[in-house]
Design a protein around this motif. Structure first.
Motif, PDB file in Angstrom:
ATOM      1  N   ALA A   1       0.835  -1.208   0.000  1.00 21.14           N
ATOM      2  CA  ALA A   1       0.000   0.000   0.000  1.00 21.14           C
ATOM      3  C   ALA A   1       0.870   1.257   0.000  1.00 21.14           C
ATOM      4  O   ALA A   1       0.584   2.225  -0.725  1.00 21.14           O
ATOM      5  CB  ALA A   1      -0.931  -0.012   1.202  1.00 21.14           C
ATOM      6  N   HIS A   2       1.947   1.241   0.767  1.00 18.12           N
ATOM      7  CA  HIS A   2       2.870   2.375   0.826  1.00 18.12           C
ATOM      8  C   HIS A   2       3.513   2.612  -0.542  1.00 18.12           C
ATOM      9  O   HIS A   2       3.593   3.754  -1.010  1.00 18.12           O
ATOM     10  CB  HIS A   2       3.931   2.100   1.895  1.00 18.12           C
TER      11      HIS A   2
ATOM     12  N   ASN B   1       1.058   4.125  -2.911  1.00 13.92           N
ATOM     13  CA  ASN B   1       0.854   5.544  -2.571  1.00 13.92           C
ATOM     14  C   ASN B   1       1.926   6.443  -3.172  1.00 13.92           C
ATOM     15  O   ASN B   1       1.660   7.589  -3.504  1.00 13.92           O
ATOM     16  CB  ASN B   1       0.852   5.740  -1.056  1.00 13.92           C
ATOM     17  N   TYR B   2       3.149   5.924  -3.272  1.00 22.00           N
ATOM     18  CA  TYR B   2       4.265   6.696  -3.817  1.00 22.00           C
ATOM     19  C   TYR B   2       4.495   6.432  -5.310  1.00 22.00           C
ATOM     20  O   TYR B   2       5.506   6.864  -5.853  1.00 22.00           O
ATOM     21  CB  TYR B   2       5.547   6.424  -3.014  1.00 22.00           C
TER      22      TYR B   2
END
Length: 117
Positions: free
Chosen positions: A75-76, A79-80
Motif C-alpha cells: 500500500a505504501h 501511494n508513492y
C-alpha cells in the motif's frame, strides 16, 4: 577472515536529487554526506552510497528487510507510485520464510523488499 556485515552498497543514479528524494520518502532513510564526497542513506549498520553518473547503463539489484507487514508495504509503495516489478511472493530463503515484493527505483535499480516471518 571473519566478515559479518556489509559496510555500503554503491547505487548508480543519473539524477541525484530525484534519487535522494525517492530513497528518503519511500524508505524513510536519513540522507547523509559520506566521506568520499557522495551522498548516502544511513541504514544504521551500513550505507547506501549514491554515485551520480551521466547515464545508468548497468542498474544493480539488492534486497532490503522491512519490519512492516507486506500488505502495508505494498500500500505504501502504491501511494508513492513506485514501479512494482513482482507482486508479493512467499518463499523460503536460507531456512527462513519470507514475503517479497520487487520494485524499481527511478534508475531501474531492482530492489527486493522482504518481510521475514
Amino acid at each position: 577472515m571473519n566478515i559479518r556485515e556489509i559496510e555500503y552498497i554503491t547505487i548508480p543514479v543519473s539524477n541525484l536529487e530525484v534519487s535522494l528524494r525517492f530513497y528518503h520518502e519511500v524508505f524513510d532513510l536519513q540522507i547523509v554526506d559520506l566521506p568520499n564526497g557522495d551522498k548516502g542513506a544511513d541504514m544504521h549498520k551500513m550505507f547506501l552510497d549514491f554515485h551520480e553518473e551521466d547515464k545508468v547503463d548497468t542498474p544493480i539489484s539488492f534486497g532490503l528487510i522491512a519490519k512492516d507487514k507486506m500488505a502495508d508495504i505494498k500500500a505504501h509503495l502504491i501511494n508513492y507510485f513506485v514501479d512494482i516489478v513482482n507482486e508479493p511472493t512467499e518463499k523460503t530463503e536460507v531456512r527462513r520464510n519470507v514475503n517479497s515484493i520487487t520494485i524499481l527505483d527511478p534508475d531501474k535499480n531492482r530492489i527486493e523488499v522482504n518481510e521475514f516471518r
